[in-house]
Design a protein around this motif. Structure first.
Motif, PDB file in Angstrom:
ATOM      1  N   HIS A  70       0.721  -1.190  -0.065  1.00 26.35           N
ATOM      2  CA  HIS A  70       0.060  -0.091   0.155  1.00 26.35           C
ATOM      3  C   HIS A  70       0.930   1.381  -0.031  1.00 26.35           C
ATOM      4  N   SER A  71       2.220   1.056  -0.236  1.00 21.55           N
ATOM      5  CA  SER A  71       2.964   2.441  -0.153  1.00 21.55           C
ATOM      6  C   SER A  71       2.635   3.000  -1.440  1.00 21.55           C
ATOM      7  N   ARG A  72       3.048   4.209  -1.565  1.00 18.32           N
ATOM      8  CA  ARG A  72       2.973   5.073  -3.107  1.00 18.32           C
ATOM      9  C   ARG A  72       3.973   4.771  -3.909  1.00 18.32           C
ATOM     10  N   ASP A  73       5.258   4.126  -3.464  1.00 17.59           N
ATOM     11  CA  ASP A  73       6.443   3.984  -4.246  1.00 17.59           C
ATOM     12  C   ASP A  73       6.140   2.668  -5.209  1.00 17.59           C
ATOM     13  N   PRO A  74       6.331   2.881  -6.644  1.00 19.10           N
ATOM     14  CA  PRO A  74       6.253   1.747  -7.363  1.00 19.10           C
ATOM     15  C   PRO A  74       7.251   0.699  -7.366  1.00 19.10           C
ATOM     16  N   VAL A  75       8.377   0.956  -6.911  1.00 28.15           N
ATOM     17  CA  VAL A  75       9.451  -0.239  -6.792  1.00 28.15           C
ATOM     18  C   VAL A  75      10.012  -0.651  -5.732  1.00 28.15           C
ATOM     19  N   ILE A  76      10.381   0.280  -4.698  1.00 30.05           N
ATOM     20  CA  ILE A  76      11.032   0.038  -3.732  1.00 30.05           C
ATOM     21  C   ILE A  76      10.416  -1.288  -2.977  1.00 30.05           C
TER      22      ILE A  76
END
Length: 523
Positions: free
Chosen positions: A384-390
């Motif tokens: 559910h994080s906004r970052d697409p990669v990490i």
């Protein structure tokens, strides 16, 4: 078999000389040697060196098995590439039974009991090779429940001998989640809702198209009715209010409830686009509407304690993705046990942080290998994080077999889930980076890669002739042989053999630059 049920115990091998000498005595027993790839007896110094460096310090340490307190067998586990290419930890199992324990059924008991021991330590698959002429071991493995073997061959690396073997393969965790690449679920959630039936359907199909373009494996929606989710007077959600959505939660769920008649249409559209269709059900009725159209079920974090949903999922005999947001280890243990008691298989737990959006610092990716070992099932990440990669790429590096991520066509669209979802372009980036990480990970264990073979042959040092050597000449380091890189010449033996051949007479003519081989000197 002796009377009664023998008690089997496994203890990790320690750097104790008395243990090593006991194991060596078993290993050098004539019957054990006949069943081995290397049929020469090992010397104590060489065995002790190998025992201290590799056996004790292995990722899955070797163990001594005892029967009713008496030492009975030595078991060693080495990383092995799965014969069918499945992901996960695969180990090659070799066993040496104490000679006095033969013929009493103890080998069968030990081989049976070692499987749950290995599963608890994160092993997914066990490979066991038996020489085809070793009839006694063949019978023991069969009696221990290792299934039917495959007839194949094994090339012994250091001798070049090709041995006819039977290979047993035992899967300790579901092959479903270990076959092929990491399963990527593009979570459309409620982001299809646009205000009218026609616009809703158009947006839902546009989201499916975006997932196809990104090369995701699956598109997942949500199917619920407000009256079967929250109590009628549940009130407002603080996190939604902070995001500007101030309606009562029941009103929000009522507005976002997917009409059941959309399910079949969207499933058919996914099928036409060759992408899997999924939807999370929140009640028994939701499940019954979804079940005919999905190959995999999903239970959301807050529904993981719903016994009726778990029962239906188990009885469907379809794989299940089960999220664990805001759950304790005890909560998860109950869900897993209950699902499996109802006959459920092919479970994939999802590490999940129930926060929207979830800060990167809250993802707790380290839970992925822990959950895998704790519950003996594949584990993924519902991010559910906004970052697409990490989060996704880090999870894959830690062994995740499934990644779920909310996405949208625009973060500016109205609704509770658009603001923290990644965009369609970011979804494409995420899938691409996941595949890159999979390619970079390779297999457990240290092996020579295909891309290294040329330089291994060209530049890896060996024992090479530095002057013409005639039969009978005495081999001397730095006189007529040296430790050099061979280039385009034949690569010689590993430099570890230099002390062995020093001062020995050559048995054949060796040209300058040529590599010295086994048998090139007289013993």
């Amino acid at each position: 078999m002796t009377q009664g049920n023998p008690t089997v115990r496994f203890s990790v091998c320690a750097s104790k000389e008395e243990e090593a000498r006991l194991i060596l005595s078993w290993r050098n027993d004539p019957e054990t040697l006949r069943a081995s790839y290397h049929q020469d007896a090992k010397s104590w110094p060489a065995f002790w060196d190998s025992y201290a460096r590799t056996i004790v310090k292995a990722e899955i340490p070797s163990v001594l098995a005892s029967i009713d307190g008496k030492p009975a067998a030595f078991l060693r586990f080495r990383p092995h590439q799965h014969p069918d290419g499945l992901s996960g930890m695969c180990v090659d199992l070799s066993v040496v039974l104490a000679p006095e324990m033969r013929g009493q059924g103890f080998g069968t008991v030990i081989l049976s009991e070692i499987l749950p021991y290995l599963r608890d330590r994160g092993v997914d698959s066990v490979i066991a090779d038996v020489r085809r002429d070793n009839v006694a071991s063949y019978k023991v493995f069969k009696a221990a429940g290792y299934g039917e073997p495959v007839a194949t061959e094994h090339r012994v690396d250091d001798t070049g001998e090709v041995v006819a073997i039977y290979r047993y393969t035992v899967e300790l965790t579901s092959p479903r989640w270990r076959r092929g690449g990491v399963y990527v679920i593009a979570e459309a959630g409620s982001n299809w809702r646009m205000g009218t039936p026609a616009r809703d359907m158009a947006m839902a199909k546009a989201l499916i198209d975006a997932a196809v373009q990104a090369k995701a494996d699956c598109v997942k929606f949500q199917t619920y009715r407000p009256e079967t989710v929250y109590v009628s007077n549940a009130g407002k959600s603080d996190y939604l209010a902070d995001a500007g959505v101030k309606e009562d939660i029941s009103a929000i769920f009522s507005d976002l409830a997917m009409p059941y008649e959309m399910i079949e249409t969207l499933a058919q559209y996914c099928r036409s686009k060759q992408i899997d269709f999924m939807s999370t059900g929140f009640s028994r009725q939701d499940f019954l509407q979804i079940d005919p159209y999905v190959a995999i079920h999903k239970v959301a974090s807050y529904e993981s304690s719903h016994p009726r949903l778990l029962e239906l999922c188990a009885k469907s005999q379809k794989p299940l993705v089960l999220s664990t947001g805001a759950a304790t280890e005890e909560d998860i243990a109950w869900s897993v046990q209950y699902y499996q008691e109802q006959g459920g298989t092919d479970l994939c737990l999802m590490q999940c942080t129930a926060k929207y959006p979830a800060p990167l610092s809250s993802l707790n990716l380290a839970a992925i290998p822990y959950l895998r070992q704790r519950f003996g099932v594949p584990v993924g990440l519902s991010d559910h994080s906004r970052d697409p990669v990490i989060g996704p790429v880090g999870a894959v590096a830690l062994g995740a077999r499934c990644i779920e991520k909310h996405y949208t066509l625009s973060n500016a669209l109205p609704g509770p889930d658009h603001s923290f979802a990644i965009t369609a372009d970011e979804l494409s980036l995420m899938v691409s980076r996941i595949r890159d990480m999979e390619a970079a990970l390779g297999q457990k264990g240290k092996t020579v890669q295909k891309d290294e073979q040329e330089l291994r042959s060209f530049a890896r040092r060996g024992i090479q002739a530095i002057s013409e050597i005639r039969p009978g000449d005495v081999l001397r380091e730095d006189i007529n042989v040296a430790i050099l890189r061979p280039g385009k010449q034949t690569q010689g033996l590993h430099p570890k053999w230099m002390d062995t051949l020093e001062g020995k007479a050559a048995t054949r003519a060796i040209q300058p630059g040529e590599g010295v081989q086994t048998g090139d000197w007289a013993e």
